[in-house]
Design a protein around this motif. Sequence first.
Motif, mmCIF file in Angstrom:
data_model
loop_
_atom_site.group_PDB
_atom_site.id
_atom_site.type_symbol
_atom_site.label_atom_id
_atom_site.label_comp_id
_atom_site.label_asym_id
_atom_site.label_seq_id
_atom_site.Cartn_x
_atom_site.Cartn_y
_atom_site.Cartn_z
ATOM 1 N N ARG A 107 46.654 11.695 -35.240
ATOM 2 C CA ARG A 107 47.828 12.423 -35.740
ATOM 3 C C ARG A 107 48.108 12.051 -37.196
ATOM 4 N N ALA A 108 48.018 10.776 -37.512
ATOM 5 C CA ALA A 108 48.250 10.329 -38.891
ATOM 6 C C ALA A 108 47.195 10.902 -39.834
ATOM 7 N N LYS A 110 52.038 7.844 -41.154
ATOM 8 C CA LYS A 110 51.276 7.799 -42.398
ATOM 9 C C LYS A 110 51.302 6.407 -43.009
ATOM 10 N N HIS A 136 54.294 18.572 -43.906
ATOM 11 C CA HIS A 136 54.997 18.640 -42.623
ATOM 12 C C HIS A 136 54.974 20.034 -42.000
ATOM 13 N N GLU A 149 59.098 10.606 -38.205
ATOM 14 C CA GLU A 149 58.059 9.951 -37.406
ATOM 15 C C GLU A 149 56.686 10.122 -38.065
ATOM 16 N N GLU A 150 56.431 11.284 -38.626
ATOM 17 C CA GLU A 150 55.170 11.502 -39.332
ATOM 18 C C GLU A 150 55.033 10.564 -40.519
ATOM 19 N N ASN A 151 56.121 10.335 -41.223
ATOM 20 C CA ASN A 151 56.079 9.420 -42.373
ATOM 21 C C ASN A 151 55.767 7.995 -41.937
ATOM 22 N N ILE A 169 47.905 14.489 -40.725
ATOM 23 C CA ILE A 169 48.991 14.608 -41.703
ATOM 24 C C ILE A 169 48.439 14.347 -43.101
ATOM 25 N N HIS A 175 59.636 14.853 -38.890
ATOM 26 C CA HIS A 175 59.099 14.517 -40.210
ATOM 27 C C HIS A 175 59.172 13.016 -40.448
ATOM 28 N N GLN A 226 53.814 22.911 -39.816
ATOM 29 C CA GLN A 226 53.013 22.936 -38.593
ATOM 30 C C GLN A 226 52.282 24.278 -38.490
#
Length: 218
Positions: free
Chosen positions: A69-70, A11, A104, A6-8, A73, A4, A106
């Motif tokens: 990927r971004a 973004k 987040h 890394e996703e932030n 999200i 999560h 999946q």
Amino acid sequence: MISHTEENYLKALFSIASLKGEATVNEVSKQLSIKMPTVNSMMKRLAEKELVHYESYKPLKLTDKGTKRAALIIRKHRLTEMYLVEKMGFGWEEVHNIAEQIEHIQSPELFERMDKLLGYPKFDPHGSPIPDAEGNIVPDHFRKLADCREGDELILKAVQNSSHELLTFLNQRELHLGIHLRIDKTESFDQSMEISCDGKKQVLSAQVTDLLLVERRN
């Protein structure tokens, strides 16, 4: 799989790059309120996963893989916001924090079903474009209200800042997406604007007009 956290980061990089074309460690640090050494460590980790182009003291750039990927999200976030407003009756000022948690999850099937139930919307409740299932975003051609002139007849199409404070401010003034407005006067001293909408006149500061995106009425 990426975390999560890394996703932030992805973004944040996407958000900054969408405005400036690239991002710096300092900008990411400020946006996420995280110390620069920590950001540097994360950039190295994301570079190892081929999500970010990273070199010391050089601007950061998402790879094609990182960009997609971004965008996906962001797709989940904006679809969730739209669903909360359209199907559950939340106000546009209430949905951001909820969507931050749901983005987040999946489960592509969940968000594809959400998209279908909404009728495949192109924009979220704040007027931001929703990426498609491949991460593609249709660019808009909106202008800042601040860049428009006296006498212009406009439609409010989006907000650049979906903070609770701004959206509550707009609610109090009955300003919402799709409303028609006219610029009656722009003050030369502070660039505040007097506008007319729905038969009412009101004054907006330059700080606000810089955050409102509009389209000219035909």
